[in-house]
Scaffold this active site. Structure first.
Site, short mmCIF file in Angstrom:
data_model
loop_
_atom_site.label_atom_id
_atom_site.label_comp_id
_atom_site.label_asym_id
_atom_site.label_seq_id
_atom_site.Cartn_x
_atom_site.Cartn_y
_atom_site.Cartn_z
N LYS A 195 -8.93 -3.34 10.09
CA LYS A 195 -7.55 -3.13 10.53
C LYS A 195 -7.58 -2.64 11.97
CE LYS A 195 -4.96 0.61 9.65
NZ LYS A 195 -4.05 1.58 9.00
N GLU A 202 0.85 -1.19 0.00
CA GLU A 202 0.00 0.00 0.00
C GLU A 202 0.89 1.24 0.00
OE1 GLU A 202 -1.46 1.75 3.87
OE2 GLU A 202 -1.56 -0.36 4.42
#
Length: 210
Positions: free
Chosen positions: A130, A41
């Site tokens: 997350k 990411e």
């Protein structure tokens, strides 16, 4: 389950690129790929993030899964998806981003901390959450919330190193997000990409041994 979540559950590690300069980005990504890490990411607060995402999608093709991190709101999500992001990760929960991901078919993995936030994200349609910031919350916290919320996949972000990565998975994480311990910017800026590859390989071996 999305293809990206399947990939995460197999590979277990997401590399986080934050504040990397464009001139080093491609070599750093290639170094991690060479070490066996393919989920990456680029955080949206990195200068030129969308440009790098687009280029990596073209350059690395199916070799890598390229996503955007630090996606704080719907506008950022739209920018990231337009650039070619294959998944979106946030430090926060914004239901409009989760809904956008559902409509566009791009997985959204929102950041949560409390049991209430975890369930809210799940009910909003997030396939994974997350848990952040794990470095501050600690592994005992993850173990405790996994007991009643064991059906919800959790990506643990923060505080992972070679000494404790196994403990994160024992505590119930399905994957870990890793920044500076994996993408060492001193090595990047000094051109020591071989060290990135070696570090990546060690983490991959540690995750594979579980």
């Amino acid at each position: 389950m999305s293809q990206m979540l399947e990939r995460l559950q197999q590979e277990k590690i997401v590399a986080i690129f934050r504040f990397i300069e464009d001139q080093y980005a491609d070599q750093a990504a290639q170094a991690l790929l060479d070490g066996g890490i393919s989920l990456m990411e680029i955080t949206m607060n990195t200068e030129g993030a969308t440009t790098m995402i687009s280029r990596w999608r073209e350059k690395f093709g199916d070799q890598a899964g390229i996503g955007a991190g630090t996606v704080l709101d719907l506008d950022m999500a739209k920018e990231a998806v337009a650039a070619g992001s294959q998944f979106l990760i946030s430090p926060n929960l914004d239901e409009s981003v989760v809904d956008y991901g559902l409509k566009t078919g791009v997985p959204v993995w929102p950041g949560v901390m409390t049991p209430t936030e975890i369930v809210r994200a799940w009910k909003a349609g997030a396939e994974l959450v997350k848990v952040f910031p794990m470095a501050s919350l600690g592994l005992k916290y993850l173990t405790e919330i996994r007991a009643p919320l064991d059906k919800i996949p959790m990506l643990a972000s923060g505080g992972v190193d070679l000494d404790n990565i196994a403990d994160y998975f024992k505590a119930g994480a399905c994957g870990v997000g890793m920044g500076s311990k994996l993408v060492n910017m001193d090595w990047v800026r000094s051109g020591q990409f071989n060290l990135l590859t070696d570090r990546a390989r060690k983490f991959v071996e540690a995750a594979s041994a579980l």
